[in-house]
Design a protein around this motif. Structure first.
Motif, PDB file in Angstrom:
ATOM      1  N   LEU A 294       0.711  -1.263  -0.053  1.00  9.55           N
ATOM      2  CA  LEU A 294       0.037  -0.046  -0.062  1.00  9.55           C
ATOM      3  C   LEU A 294       0.884   1.396   0.000  1.00  9.55           C
ATOM      4  CD1 LEU A 294      -2.968   0.253   0.217  1.00  9.55           C
ATOM      5  CD2 LEU A 294      -2.886   0.565   2.639  1.00  9.55           C
ATOM      6  N   GLU A 295       0.704   2.031  -1.142  1.00  5.17           N
ATOM      7  CA  GLU A 295       1.627   3.075  -1.374  1.00  5.17           C
ATOM      8  C   GLU A 295       0.636   4.499  -1.138  1.00  5.17           C
ATOM      9  OE1 GLU A 295       4.569   2.914  -1.076  1.00  5.17           O
ATOM     10  OE2 GLU A 295       5.321   1.044  -1.839  1.00  5.17           O
ATOM     11  N   THR A 296       1.536   5.695  -0.993  1.00  6.89           N
ATOM     12  CA  THR A 296       0.723   6.935  -0.817  1.00  6.89           C
ATOM     13  C   THR A 296       1.506   8.003  -1.458  1.00  6.89           C
ATOM     14  OG1 THR A 296      -0.487   8.629   0.408  1.00  6.89           O
ATOM     15  CG2 THR A 296       1.563   7.407   1.426  1.00  6.89           C
ATOM     16  N   SER A 297       0.877   8.992  -1.960  1.00  7.67           N
ATOM     17  CA  SER A 297       1.728  10.049  -2.694  1.00  7.67           C
ATOM     18  C   SER A 297       2.007  10.944  -1.550  1.00  7.67           C
ATOM     19  CB  SER A 297       0.731  10.754  -3.590  1.00  7.67           C
ATOM     20  OG  SER A 297      -0.532  11.176  -3.342  1.00  7.67           O
ATOM     21  N   GLN A 298       1.503  11.097  -0.533  1.00  7.30           N
ATOM     22  CA  GLN A 298       1.696  11.874   0.530  1.00  7.30           C
ATOM     23  C   GLN A 298       3.057  11.364   1.037  1.00  7.30           C
ATOM     24  OE1 GLN A 298      -0.899  11.785   3.709  1.00  7.30           O
ATOM     25  NE2 GLN A 298       0.000  13.271   5.034  1.00  7.30           N
ATOM     26  N   GLU A 299       4.039  12.488   1.719  1.00  7.04           N
ATOM     27  CA  GLU A 299       5.358  12.188   2.072  1.00  7.04           C
ATOM     28  C   GLU A 299       5.179  11.524   3.426  1.00  7.04           C
ATOM     29  OE1 GLU A 299       9.492  14.061   2.855  1.00  7.04           O
ATOM     30  OE2 GLU A 299       7.927  15.142   1.728  1.00  7.04           O
ATOM     31  N   VAL A 300       5.979  10.522   4.079  1.00  5.84           N
ATOM     32  CA  VAL A 300       5.676   9.963   5.247  1.00  5.84           C
ATOM     33  C   VAL A 300       6.781  10.925   6.104  1.00  5.84           C
ATOM     34  CG1 VAL A 300       4.880   7.916   4.460  1.00  5.84           C
ATOM     35  CG2 VAL A 300       7.394   8.139   4.623  1.00  5.84           C
ATOM     36  N   TYR A 301       6.352  10.660   7.335  1.00  5.85           N
ATOM     37  CA  TYR A 301       7.185  11.127   8.473  1.00  5.85           C
ATOM     38  C   TYR A 301       8.428  10.237   8.668  1.00  5.85           C
ATOM     39  CZ  TYR A 301       3.692  14.565   9.327  1.00  5.85           C
ATOM     40  OH  TYR A 301       2.576  15.678   9.477  1.00  5.85           O
ATOM     41  N   ALA A 302       9.507  10.971   9.209  1.00 14.90           N
ATOM     42  CA  ALA A 302      10.757  10.276   9.304  1.00 14.90           C
ATOM     43  C   ALA A 302      10.386   8.923  10.611  1.00 14.90           C
ATOM     44  CB  ALA A 302      11.868  11.086   9.731  1.00 14.90           C
TER      45      ALA A 302
END
Length: 630
Positions: free
Chosen positions: A499-507
């Motif tokens: 499951l991927e997202t275009s939203q950048e994840v937090y560190a």
């Protein structure tokens, strides 16, 4: 540094009703059971727990529905017979929360009535218990284990017996009219409400064990005249039976088959007809049962062999096909034709869709011969009854996600559609369950599941669709999901999806004193382990942060939530020392979720590490870093 409090009292409003529902058992609530209440009285239970559930990869799954004033970070403890069993934290508000009990943690094997409830921690001083669900737990099989794998049939099930006179002289018309008693001696784990299925030829004779029979350790069931006539005559009939208990544990021999050893052979000559039974063909082969897997898109044929002694040209042959569906509905097919040549073979076609309608049911075939098409006194044949076997679980295809590309799918604004292709021959009412889980160390964590009973409309469309809600997908972003199909409670195929997202994840979160992928509880202070949420320009004051510390070890998981109070100092959480110690020997998966004051929620990269004592080597550094620097 900014430390989070264990609970934020502002999130909860003590004294208000939350309308907590009873816990549900998605894989057991369709099993009707009788349990014993606190007063010792038998009452209707809420679910049955069996071996199939306890031995499945997720274990026994308990569903908790959303409650009033539900918030992310609230902890739910599950209590089993008054003892704490497991805990979980709310991650997606408004979604069903699933708790899992591994099979090895379940108490005992014999049948037991158990009260199960959950406790919600709304704040440090505000908890509430749900009403209990009453379940019947039974983790053994009728007949126990097969004592001798070299012998045919389950040796733990005593062979069915008939009166000696019937064994010696056979079953004639008079004996059939009176009904034939069949005796089954007591078997291991015999219990009231066991369901015994005796096979008299192709006839299923069902009997539910009564309280008196369970106490007497002896069961007598009667095969009636209609069943004997429908099965037809035999020169050497042998009886077998199988047992399914109240929670649907089946008897099982060393070859994983449910049947007893066959009885002594005996003769049946109860029919008064001299005309032989018709034959049934599938794929050009004579069959005694119709397997829909073998039928595929083809048809079946009924064959009547004619010969001069009993048939003549010009006579009328009338076919009688009576199908009975799994739910007891009758499907009749009749066809008449005039005989043009004798001897010979007359064949009648049974269309594919008419066969599929009988999945898990039976078909009884016979015929009549008359001088004219409307002969009031035709001669009848013997009957032949065949079981119609549904498509087996191993023939199902794995779930599929149409939006997936190369095993991955991007999280959008909408729900995720998962489709199940329905093989031809699925019976009406078959229960399919789709389970979505994520990897959590040695055990998969169930995050969503749905069950559906197949309708006629489903069977016409040849496919079934499930939808995962968008809010849940956002929480699961960047995780690998497994979709598992269960067919009527039995494990089927599965598929995995990234499951991927275009939203950048937090560190990823940081853990003080974590080195080389290992956290040693002996190196921690009294406060336990300190987690650090890295600074990020997207974080704003009052954004809420919730971490999840998930351990593979019982009692080693934790979660907490707090608001961002500084943009220059990282937010820190303490994981209690006893939780870290309980995690020892296992693996921890750590991540956190950010719920902004304005904007869409986001998740962090996961951090996985081991917990346990550190091996002492000559190269070990003399000092440890006490804090993770921002």
């Amino acid at each position: 540094m900014t430390h989070a409090e264990p609970f934020d009292l502002a999130l909860s409003r003590p004294g208000q009703p939350r309308w907590l529902s009873r816990p549900r058992f998605p894989l057991g609530e369709r099993i009707p059971v009788i349990v014993t209440d606190e007063a010792g009285q038998e009452v209707v239970g809420d679910a049955g727990i069996n071996l199939a559930q306890s031995e499945s990869s997720p274990g026994v799954v308990v569903a908790v529905e959303p409650w009033l004033d539900q918030r992310a970070g609230q902890r739910v403890d599950l209590f089993w017979a008054g003892e704490p069993m497991t805990s979980e934290w709310v991650t997606a508000v408004g979604q069903t929360l699933y708790l899992q009990v591994p099979g090895e943690q379940l108490p005992g094997q014999g049948a037991a009535s158990i009260a199960v409830f959950y406790r919600v921690h709304f704040s440090a001083n505000d908890v509430e218990d749900s009403a209990p669900a009453r379940v019947l737990l039974k983790l053994n099989r009728p007949g126990g284990k097969d004592r001798d794998a070299s012998q045919p049939g389950h040796q733990g099930l005593p062979v069915a017996t008939l009166p000696p006179a019937l064994i010696e002289h056979g079953v004639d018309a008079a004996s059939a009219a009176a009904g034939v008693p069949v005796t089954i001696a007591g078997y291991e784990n015999l219990r009231v409400r066991d369901l015994i299925e005796l096979r008299w030829g192709n006839q299923r004779v069902l009997h539910t064990v009564t309280r008196a029979e369970a106490d007497d350790k002896r069961v007598v069931l009667t095969v009636n005249e209609q069943q004997i006539l429908d099965a037809g005559d035999s020169d050497g009939l042998r009886l077998v039976y199988r047992v399914s208990d109240e929670v649907r544990n089946d008897s099982q021999d060393a070859d994983l088959l449910p049947w007893s050893a066959p009885s002594q052979a005996f003769e049946v000559y109860a029919s008064n007809s001299s005309l032989p039974a018709a034959y049934v063909l599938v794929n050009g082969q004579y069959v005694e049962q119709i397997e829909l897997q073998a039928v595929a898109d083809g048809d079946a044929w009924v064959e009547v062999v004619t010969y001069p002694a009993d048939f003549a040209r010009g006579q009328w042959l009338h076919l009688l096909w009576r199908g009975t569906t799994e739910d007891g509905r009758v499907v009749d097919i009749e066809e008449s034709r005039q005989l043009s040549r004798v001897p010979g073979a007359e064949r009648f076609r049974i269309a594919n869709d008419q066969l599929l309608e009988l999945a898990s049911g039976t078909a009884r075939v016979s015929y009549e011969v008359g001088v004219t098409a409307t002969d009031p006194d035709p001669r009848g044949s013997r009957r032949r009854t065949l079981s119609v076997l549904e498509v087996p679980a191993w023939s199902w295809h794995a779930p599929r996600v149409p939006a997936a590309v190369h095993g991955a799918v991007a999280v959008g604004a909408g729900a995720l559609e998962v489709e199940i292709d329905l093989p031809r021959g699925c019976p009406l009412g078959l229960v399919l369950t789709l389970v979505c889980s994520t990897n959590s160390g040695r055990q998969r964590r169930v995050v969503w599941m749905r069950s559906h009973s197949l309708s006629r409309r489903d069977l016409q469309r040849d496919a079934l669709s499930f939808s995962l809600p968008a809010p849940l997908l956002k929480v699961l972003a960047h995780q690998r999901l497994r979709f598992s199909l269960q067919i009527d409670g039995q494990e089927g195929p599965n598929m995995e999806l990234q499951l991927e997202t275009s939203q950048e994840v937090y560190a990823a979160a940081q853990v003080e004193k974590l080195r080389d992928g290992l956290l040693d509880p002996a190196e921690l202070g009294a406060q336990g382990a300190t987690l650090v949420i890295p600074l990020d320009p997207r974080l704003q004051l009052n954004d809420r942060v919730m971490f999840y510390w998930r351990s593979t070890e019982p009692g080693g998981s934790a979660a907490d939530t707090s608001a961002i109070s500084s943009l220059t100092r990282p937010l820190k959480f303490d994981v209690p020392r006893n939780v870290v110690q309980a995690s020892s020997g296992g693996t921890v998966s750590l991540n956190y979720q950010v719920t902004p004051v304005n904007g869409e929620p986001g998740v962090s990269e996961p951090l996985e590490f081991s917990v346990g004592p550190r091996a002492v080597t000559g190269n070990s550094p003399a000092a440890l870093v006490d804090e993770v620097q921002p």
